[in-house]
Structure formats: C-alpha cells, structure tokens
Enzyme design. Structure first.
Site, short mmCIF file in Angstrom:
data_model
loop_
_atom_site.label_atom_id
_atom_site.label_comp_id
_atom_site.label_asym_id
_atom_site.label_seq_id
_atom_site.Cartn_x
_atom_site.Cartn_y
_atom_site.Cartn_z
N ASP A 100 24.54 56.72 -12.73
CA ASP A 100 24.86 56.98 -11.32
C ASP A 100 23.60 57.48 -10.63
O ASP A 100 22.93 58.37 -11.16
CB ASP A 100 25.95 58.07 -11.26
CG ASP A 100 27.03 57.76 -10.25
OD1 ASP A 100 26.68 57.62 -9.07
OD2 ASP A 100 28.20 57.69 -10.64
N ASP A 202 25.67 55.82 -5.42
CA ASP A 202 26.70 56.59 -4.75
C ASP A 202 26.60 56.42 -3.23
O ASP A 202 25.50 56.47 -2.66
CB ASP A 202 26.47 58.07 -5.13
CG ASP A 202 27.62 58.96 -4.74
OD1 ASP A 202 28.72 58.74 -5.25
OD2 ASP A 202 27.41 59.89 -3.93
N GLU A 264 28.33 51.63 -4.16
CA GLU A 264 29.65 52.12 -3.77
C GLU A 264 29.80 51.95 -2.26
O GLU A 264 29.11 52.62 -1.48
CB GLU A 264 29.82 53.60 -4.13
CG GLU A 264 31.26 54.07 -3.86
CD GLU A 264 31.40 55.57 -3.68
OE1 GLU A 264 32.53 56.07 -3.81
OE2 GLU A 264 30.39 56.24 -3.38
N HIS A 325 36.92 57.21 -10.57
CA HIS A 325 37.14 58.66 -10.64
C HIS A 325 37.54 59.26 -9.29
O HIS A 325 37.75 60.47 -9.22
CB HIS A 325 35.87 59.33 -11.15
CG HIS A 325 34.71 59.15 -10.21
ND1 HIS A 325 34.12 57.92 -10.00
CD2 HIS A 325 34.08 60.01 -9.40
CE1 HIS A 325 33.18 58.06 -9.09
NE2 HIS A 325 33.12 59.31 -8.71
N ASP A 326 37.57 58.46 -8.24
CA ASP A 326 37.97 58.97 -6.92
C ASP A 326 39.39 58.55 -6.55
O ASP A 326 39.85 58.86 -5.44
CB ASP A 326 37.02 58.46 -5.84
CG ASP A 326 35.61 58.98 -6.01
OD1 ASP A 326 35.45 60.12 -6.49
OD2 ASP A 326 34.66 58.25 -5.67
C1 GLC Z 1 31.17 59.24 -4.07
C2 GLC Z 1 31.61 59.65 -5.45
C3 GLC Z 1 32.49 60.85 -5.31
C4 GLC Z 1 31.69 61.97 -4.69
C5 GLC Z 1 31.08 61.54 -3.37
C6 GLC Z 1 30.01 62.46 -2.94
O1 GLC Z 1 32.21 58.81 -3.29
O2 GLC Z 1 32.25 58.58 -6.09
O3 GLC Z 1 33.03 61.25 -6.53
O4 GLC Z 1 32.48 63.09 -4.49
O5 GLC Z 1 30.46 60.28 -3.47
O6 GLC Z 1 28.89 62.33 -3.78
#
Ligand code: GLC
Length: 543
Positions: A100, A202, A264, A325-326
């Site tokens: 990541d 991210d 993402e 994970h979100d």
């Molecule tokens: C992304 C990650 C998430 C995190 C956010 C801030 O959406 O997947 O888990 O809280 O970014 O970094």
C-alpha cells in the site's frame, strides 16, 4: 503475433489486512512473520499476488493509513529483515507482492509534518496545505472530513489551519509543491529497488484539490445520514490535475520491469476509466468497485459488466473486486449462498480479480460491541457507527477451531473480537470438506489458471429472458465456457441454446453437480452457479 499478458492481468490478487491475518508474537495483532507462516496456504489458493495494507511505522490513528515513515516497518509487524524475508519467500513461491502506498496524507508524526508545523517559514511549511483562518477567525472553507467533522484543524502555535480529509492526525500533502512529488517518487523507488512488484495507491483520486479552496456546493440528494454526503465533493475529488501526478508516478514504475499500480478510486465507470490514462500511462488498474456498490441482482450485475466492458478504452485491462477493508463483507451484504455465486462471478469475469482475505471461506461481518469499537469514523460518530464503522469486516482470519481460531495463541486477546461461528467456519474445517467454499474457491482459481478462455478470453453476455439469471460466455480460440448464475433462491429454468445444444458442467457452486446438460432448458437450483464447458466454436454456436 501472439499477445503476451502481464502477471497482474492473468493472476488473482489477494488482499491481506496485516493486523488480522496471523499473529506470531502473542500481542493479539497480526504481523509479517505470521504472514510468512501462511504463505503455503496463500499459494494453495491459486492466487498470484498479495496486496498488504500498510505496514509502515504509524501511531495507528487510522490503523496504518497514517504513515510516520514511508521507508520502514512498524515494530508491531516486525522489522525490515522480516519484510525482506517475506518478499524473498514470496518470490521463491512465484508470488508477487503489492504494498500500500499512501501518498495523499502522512501522519502528523511524520518528520515532514513535524517540520512543517514548526513555523510558518519552515522550508517544509509548503509540503502540507496550510491556510489562514477566515476573516471571522473560522474555518478556511466548508470542506468535510470523510470521518466526521471539518477537514481543517487549527494549529495554535503557528496560527493557521491544516487540511486533512480523514482523521486530524492525517495532514494532506501538497502536490502543488513539486518537491513533494519528488519525495514520493523516491519512496516508490526505495521499495521498487527492494523488489516490490507494485503498489495499491490509497485515495489516488484525492491527491489534487482546488487551488482556490472554494466551498463545495450542498448535495441536493443527500440522504441525511452520513454528514460527509451533505456536500458535492467537486473541489476535493477527481480534479483534472490529478492525472499529471499519476502519470509521473507511472513513469517511475515504467523505469522498472513488470511493476504495476492499482489505484483506489470510487467513481462511476465513465470517470473511473479515465484513470487508465489517455495513452495507457496512468494506473495499470483503477479499482472497479461496482460489485461492492450495486444492489445485488442479475440485471444490475449484467448491466454493470456490459457497460464497464463497453467503456474500457483501447488497451485497458478490466478488474473486479467483491470487498476490501473499508466495506461490509460480501457474505454479509448478499448472504452466504450468494457469496458462492459472487466468487464464481469474480473468478470467471474478464479481468483481474481481487479477493479480500476470508472471502475464500465465507467470512462474515462480526458485530463489535461498543466498548471494542476501534475504527475512527465509528468512534467519532457513534450514532452512525453501524453504517460507517469498518471493524466488522476486519476481524481476525479464522484458521481453525482452536482457541482464538489459530489467529493468535490461547490466552491472548485479539485486537478485534473473533466471529462467534469460527469453530464451524474456518480454514481447517473447510480443508476437509470437498463441498466447502474454500474447495469451490480453489476449483474456480484452478480452472481460471488453466483455461485461457477464462484467464484472457473474450466476454459476451447472453440474453437469458429471465430476471434472475445472468449468463455469459468466455471464449479463447475454439475453447468456450458458459457461465450461468442464479441470483435468486428459487429454481430457475433458462433457454441458452437451441434444442440439441449441450454442454458439460465443470464447476458448480455446490461442488457436487456435474454431468452433461441440455442448454435449451437449463435448470438452475436456488443460488446456483454453473460453469459449463461448450463444444468447440467450430462445432456449435450458442444462440
Ligand atoms: C483509504 C483506505 C482507508 C483509509 C483512507 C484514509 O480509503 O482504504 O482504509 O482510512 O484511505 O487513508
């Protein structure tokens, strides 16, 4: 000339949330040595790559997405020697490692921010986004944090606000300053030189923000639930300038062999596909989250797949994801029976599949008692914790029926509670059951690996004249497979060919059904998916 495909096109990506995979040092939190112990299991799933959520030093205000050092390992997870061992053991098994990368924001404990905050004339001041208070002393604008409250925090000592779209301890880096991009490119080089195979980047679509910091307009369609939804995020998301940044990051990857990045990005298809880049020079894969976001039905899925396929620019490779994970876990969103159908869909669509750990055994969301809630959006907004809290989908991997499910030793308290049903739903149990979800997952990944039609072949959806069935064909040369998925809990009968057309079931979601079937009157059991091998293209046409 035969086309060649990269590993990230033909292989399956498996996401591990490191805190929850395997604890090896009895602190109740997963670590790198734990993952190393599980590599043979990971290999046995038939996946090609592992994406690890962040393992960097971090005060853990957002469980590692607040990075205090981009080039080291958090002692909770181990050290650099453990990382090097993980990488070399993975490569020894012909597995790739994607880490990541969190370029949009750092931790407020990162030395860059500590310097930046130290005074208004510090050379790193402009590495972050600082603004004077409004004339009335208030916030610089109306921007909101995804995790509740305003996106600005006042720094008393230096008399300005800094921007953070997540927790206050995640200040946003300022990519209008070229030094910041250069620093992040050096971070990429550090890991690429080590041999890392790629990055999951991210919130890549948030990296650029409106230069004038204009107020965001109200969202007329807001449902009144999550305050973050009350604005239209036109000045903080998907700004045109972000593409220049991504192209620069891509150049770094392209100066190495066979590396990739997956971004993402939560956007509708039309905007999402722009992140491949006009000349295929941005993300190798912009994550396609449609299967997470849509209401689960045959017609919605068919529409999503067809329209996505139709919007892909020349040379763009598709990808599909069921969870991360979100999100709430797929087996919770659509039910366990449909989760089998979803795995069959994921592993038979055209494009790179990503599986979130535990989806291969049907793990579900685990309700978290209030006093155990850890995730910042839930802690900050207890009244909507059940909606925004992400702990339920991050609970420890269920390895076996022993105390603590084999995730950590007996007597240790795991950082999040285990599922109540872990004694029934776990890897060890499913290894012994030829009809288990795990057995299905392995059958699907094995078939995909060996059959070019499924791995790289064309995709065509079929007209099923049945609202509950989604059916499609995958084809490569003369090899053809028909996939028929029943999204309902009733038996369905569909016509997928003229009388006389037949095919051979190669995988069924129940891991039992087999045999030769009549495609002119194909019966599908409740919640059943079938992969049917068809006679070669020369001999027959499905119509
Ligand atoms: C992304 C990650 C998430 C995190 C956010 C801030 O959406 O997947 O888990 O809280 O970014 O970094």
């Amino acid at each position: 000339m035969t086309q060649t495909y990269a590993w990230w096109q033909t292989g399956i990506i498996y996401q591990i949330y490191p805190r929850s995979y395997q604890d090896s040092n009895r602190d109740g939190i997963g670590d790198l040595s734990g993952i190393i112990k599980r590599l043979d299991y990971i290999k046995s799933l038939g996946v090609k790559a592992v994406w690890l959520s962040p393992i960097y030093p971090s005060p853990m205000h957002d469980f590692g997405y607040d990075v205090a050092d981009y080039c080291d390992i958090h002692p909770l997870f181990g050290n650099m020697a453990d990382f090097d061992q993980l990488l070399s053991e993975m490569h020894g098994r012909d597995l790739k490692l994607i880490i990541d990368l969190v370029p949009n924001h750092s931790s407020d404990e990162h030395p860059w921010f500590i310097e930046s905050r130290s005074s208004k004339d510090n050379p790193k001041r402009n590495w972050y986004i600082w603004r004077d208070p409004a004339p009335d002393g208030g916030l610089p604008n109306n921007w909101l944090s995804h995790f509740g409250g305003p996106a600005w925090t006042f720094d008393k000592a230096s008399g300005q606000y800094y921007l953070h779209q997540f927790v206050t301890q995640q200040p946003e880096l300022n990519y209008r300053n070229p030094e910041v991009l250069e620093a992040m490119k050096n971070v990429m080089r550090f890991w690429l030189d080590k041999g890392v195979d790629g990055f999951r980047v991210d919130v890549i679509w948030l990296m650029s923000k409106d230069e004038q910091l204009r107020d965001e307009p109200k969202n007329p369609d807001w449902d009144g639930v999550n305050p973050f939804g009350s604005l239209q995020h036109i000045y903080t998301q998907n700004l045109a300038g972000v593409h220049d940044l991504i192209r620069e990051m891509r150049k770094v990857l392209d100066s190495y062999d066979q590396r990739m990045m997956v971004g993402e990005i939560y956007l509708p298809t039309k905007e999402l596909v722009t992140y491949y880049g006009k000349n295929s020079d941005e993300c190798h894969l912009p994550f396609n989250f449609q299967l997470i976001n849509l209401a689960w039905s045959a017609s919605n899925v068919c529409e999503a797949v067809d329209s996505y396929e139709a919007s892909l620019p020349q040379g763009a490779w598709p990808n599909w994801v069921l969870g991360n994970h979100d999100q709430h876990r797929v087996a919770t969103r659509i039910g366990l029976a449909q989760a089998r159908v979803a795995n069959m869909l994921l592993l038979t669509l055209r494009g790179t599949p990503t599986t979130y750990y535990g989806e291969e055994i049907g793990m579900v969301d685990v309700p978290i008692p209030l006093d155990k809630v850890q995730d910042p959006p839930a802690v900050n907004q207890p009244e909507i914790a059940h909606i925004v809290g992400r702990d339920p989908g991050r609970t420890p991997m269920q390895w076996d029926a022993s105390a603590n499910a084999g995730f950590t030793d007996e007597g240790v308290s795991p950082w999040l509670p285990l599922a109540d049903n872990y004694r029934q739903v776990n890897v060890a149990q499913q290894e012994t059951d030829p009809k288990s979800m795990l057995a299905l997952y392995r059958a699907l990944s094995g078939l995909r690996r060996h059959e070019a039609a499924l791995k790289i072949g064309d995709y065509t959806s079929l007209d099923t004249h049945n609202d509950y069935i989604f059916a499609y064909e995958r084809r490569s040369g003369s090899s053809r497979f028909l996939i028929a998925l029943n999204f309902s809990s009733e038996t369905q009968c569909v016509k997928l060919g003229q009388p006389g057309k037949r095919g051979e079931i190669v995988v069924a979601t129940d891991m039992q059904r087999s045999g030769n079937v009549d495609l002119s009157a194909l019966k599908l059991n409740p919640n059943e998916g079938l992969i049917i091998s068809l006679p070669s293209a020369e001999q027959s046409e499905v119509g």
